[in-house]
Design an enzyme around this catalytic site. Structure first.
Site, PDB file in Angstrom:
ATOM      1  N   TYR A   3     -10.434 -10.591  -5.809  1.00 59.52           N
ATOM      2  CA  TYR A   3      -9.118 -11.192  -5.947  1.00 59.52           C
ATOM      3  C   TYR A   3      -9.057 -12.637  -5.447  1.00 59.52           C
ATOM      4  CZ  TYR A   3      -8.231  -6.214  -5.821  1.00 59.52           C
ATOM      5  OH  TYR A   3      -8.290  -4.868  -6.030  1.00 59.52           O
TER       6      TYR A   3
ATOM      7  N   HIS B 268      -5.313  -7.934   3.720  1.00 56.04           N
ATOM      8  CA  HIS B 268      -6.717  -7.932   4.112  1.00 56.04           C
ATOM      9  C   HIS B 268      -6.918  -8.834   5.324  1.00 56.04           C
ATOM     10  CE1 HIS B 268      -7.945  -6.800  -0.276  1.00 56.04           C
ATOM     11  NE2 HIS B 268      -7.570  -5.758   0.436  1.00 56.04           N
TER      12      HIS B 268
ATOM     13  N   HIS C 266      -2.805   2.394  -6.156  1.00 58.97           N
ATOM     14  CA  HIS C 266      -3.534   1.254  -5.605  1.00 58.97           C
ATOM     15  C   HIS C 266      -3.904   0.259  -6.698  1.00 58.97           C
ATOM     16  CE1 HIS C 266      -5.206  -0.243  -1.854  1.00 58.97           C
ATOM     17  NE2 HIS C 266      -6.242  -0.688  -2.530  1.00 58.97           N
TER      18      HIS C 266
ATOM     19  N   ARG D 188       0.854  -1.190   0.000  1.00 56.54           N
ATOM     20  CA  ARG D 188       0.000   0.000   0.000  1.00 56.54           C
ATOM     21  C   ARG D 188       0.889   1.238   0.000  1.00 56.54           C
ATOM     22  NH1 ARG D 188      -2.862  -3.327   3.603  1.00 56.54           N
ATOM     23  NH2 ARG D 188      -5.015  -3.755   2.934  1.00 56.54           N
TER      24      ARG D 188
ATOM     25  N   ARG E 163      -1.644  -2.632  -7.164  1.00 58.05           N
ATOM     26  CA  ARG E 163      -1.921  -3.787  -6.283  1.00 58.05           C
ATOM     27  C   ARG E 163      -2.973  -4.686  -6.929  1.00 58.05           C
ATOM     28  NH1 ARG E 163      -1.819  -4.034  -0.818  1.00 58.05           N
ATOM     29  NH2 ARG E 163      -4.097  -4.039  -0.646  1.00 58.05           N
TER      30      ARG E 163
ATOM     31  N   LYS F 189      -2.892  -0.815   7.738  1.00 60.94           N
ATOM     32  CA  LYS F 189      -4.315  -1.104   7.760  1.00 60.94           C
ATOM     33  C   LYS F 189      -4.683  -2.175   8.779  1.00 60.94           C
ATOM     34  CE  LYS F 189      -8.294  -1.835   4.763  1.00 60.94           C
ATOM     35  NZ  LYS F 189      -8.772  -1.915   3.370  1.00 60.94           N
TER      36      LYS F 189
END
Length: 409
Positions: free
Chosen positions: A385, A376, A350, A251, A353, A276
């Site tokens: 994804y 995530h 982004h 990120r 990614r 995150k």
């Protein structure tokens, strides 16, 4: 309609309240004087954003430069002069996307934001949620400060703040309104605001399942990287940053926070503390990425004791703030490489990614752990994804040296 001198006077007072530096205010006052002379020469007394934009265009050829991708920072500053006046006329506030920092808060206001962050942590929200929601809480608290404070906050105040979000991406508006709703629930529970204020936050339909990630063709990525001038310090920095995102799927905020201690050079590994999730992961330090970082540190990085690897090269020299975005960095090189950039579909850092995740899946990698690579916390967040394998990252990562290999549509 408001007379231009009255509008300028009100905006000036608000900017001083927000803590804009004296040197910045001197520049704005000079720009306002030039703008007022332009209005007077045309016999226009009341502020008009259209007339203000005509002044901007005549002063620097703004629209032609925008189409050609040759805008300078000084051109953008003139654009901000007009836009800030338009926003202040409409909302009575300096809209956040023209101010890099959250408004200065009083001690009491800062204490409220700190309590809100503690409330979020007690609810076991992620580190990134605590940070982003806390930032929004500071913005809203400052906004209500010009309207009698949180205690006098009502549906009209909430609506006026929501109106200042015009111009943001739909996803950003959705996130900010979710944060606002959470803050007002906290404020209601704490007796700081009325119980009905959270219900006044407008709803934004969720688009999670409808969103299709933007991806780049590998050939376009190669052309963008080739367009970076690695003969100058900023080019060396930008090249390394883009490679870190494209090859390892980091990120933007994690790239900005990278420190020298995160690099295990003997082991060819990179340790990333993901903003995150708050989790730390290890990724393979690919050769091209490692050499790009070394080239920047040895021959491009300004002298500084900052532990962060990547620095801003304009005064004051230092690390990037969390609020500074890297989107324009990629757009600049895309335009230099004559790679189409559409306003209809955001394709910034982004999206690199997204491209990495798509490449992993299209390569036939087992769909198990892309969520781990992307940071995530749940498979549901990974959405389109699914997942893939950290062990295959070094072989399957987006390779800018393979322009002939296209991502299937």
């Amino acid at each position: 309609m408001v007379a231009l001198p009255v509008l300028v006077s009100g905006l000036e007072a608000e900017m001083i309240r927000l803590g804009y530096k004296d040197s910045t205010m001197v520049w704005y006052r000079g720009a306002w004087r030039r703008l007022q002379r332009y209005f007077a020469a045309r016999g226009v007394e009341e502020f008009s954003l259209d007339v203000a934009m005509e002044w901007v265009d005549e002063a620097c050829g703004f629209f032609a430069k925008e189409q050609a991708g040759t805008l300078k920072q000084s051109d953008v500053y003139l654009f901000r002069v007009a836009q800030m006046l338009g926003d202040y006329e409409a909302h009575g506030a300096v809209v956040r996307h023209y101010s890099r920092t959250v408004s200065k808060l009083s001690a009491d206001e800062a204490a409220v934001v700190a309590r809100f962050r503690a409330w979020l942590r007690a609810a076991e929200r992620s580190a990134s949620t605590v940070r982003s929601y806390g930032t929004l809480a500071g913005e809203f608290t400052a906004f209500t400060g010009t309207r009698g404070g949180l205690a006098r906050c009502d549906a009209g105040t909430v609506g006026a703040f929501a109106a200042t979000l015009a111009g943001y991406q739909a996803k950003t508006v959705e996130q900010k309104l979710c944060a606002l709703r959470s803050f007002l629930r906290f404020a209601s529970e704490a007796g700081l605001a009325g119980t009905a204020t959270a219900e006044a936050v407008p709803a934004v339909p969720s688009r999670r399942q409808a969103r299709i990630p933007s991806v780049w063709d590998p050939g376009d990525v190669a052309r963008i990287l080739n367009a970076v001038d690695r003969g100058n310090p900023c080019g060396k920095r930008d090249y390394a940053i883009i490679l870190l995102v494209a090859r390892l799927g980091l990120r933007g905020i994690d790239v900005k926070r990278l420190e020298f201690a995160d690099f295990d050079w003997p082991g060819n590994r990179l340790s990333v503390a993901q903003a995150k999730t708050g989790h730390r992961i290890w990724l393979p330090l690919l050769k091209d990425v490692g050499w790009a970082v070394i080239d920047y540190v040895r021959s491009g990085r300004p002298a500084s004791d900052c532990p962060q690897v990547f620095l801003r090269h304009t005064a004051p020299v230092g690390p990037f703030s969390d609020q500074e975005h890297l989107h324009q960095m990629l757009v600049k090189y895309a335009r230099a490489a004559h790679v189409p950039v559409s306003d209809k579909r955001r394709r910034g850092m982004h999206s690199l990614r997204h491209t990495l995740a798509t490449r992993l899946m299209e390569s036939g990698t087992p769909v198990e752990q892309i969520a781990d690579i992307l940071g995530h916390q749940s498979v549901a967040s990974t959405g389109v994804y699914l997942k893939s394998s950290l062990g295959l990252l070094a072989r399957c990562a987006l390779d800018p040296d393979e322009p002939g290999r296209q991502v299937p549509r």
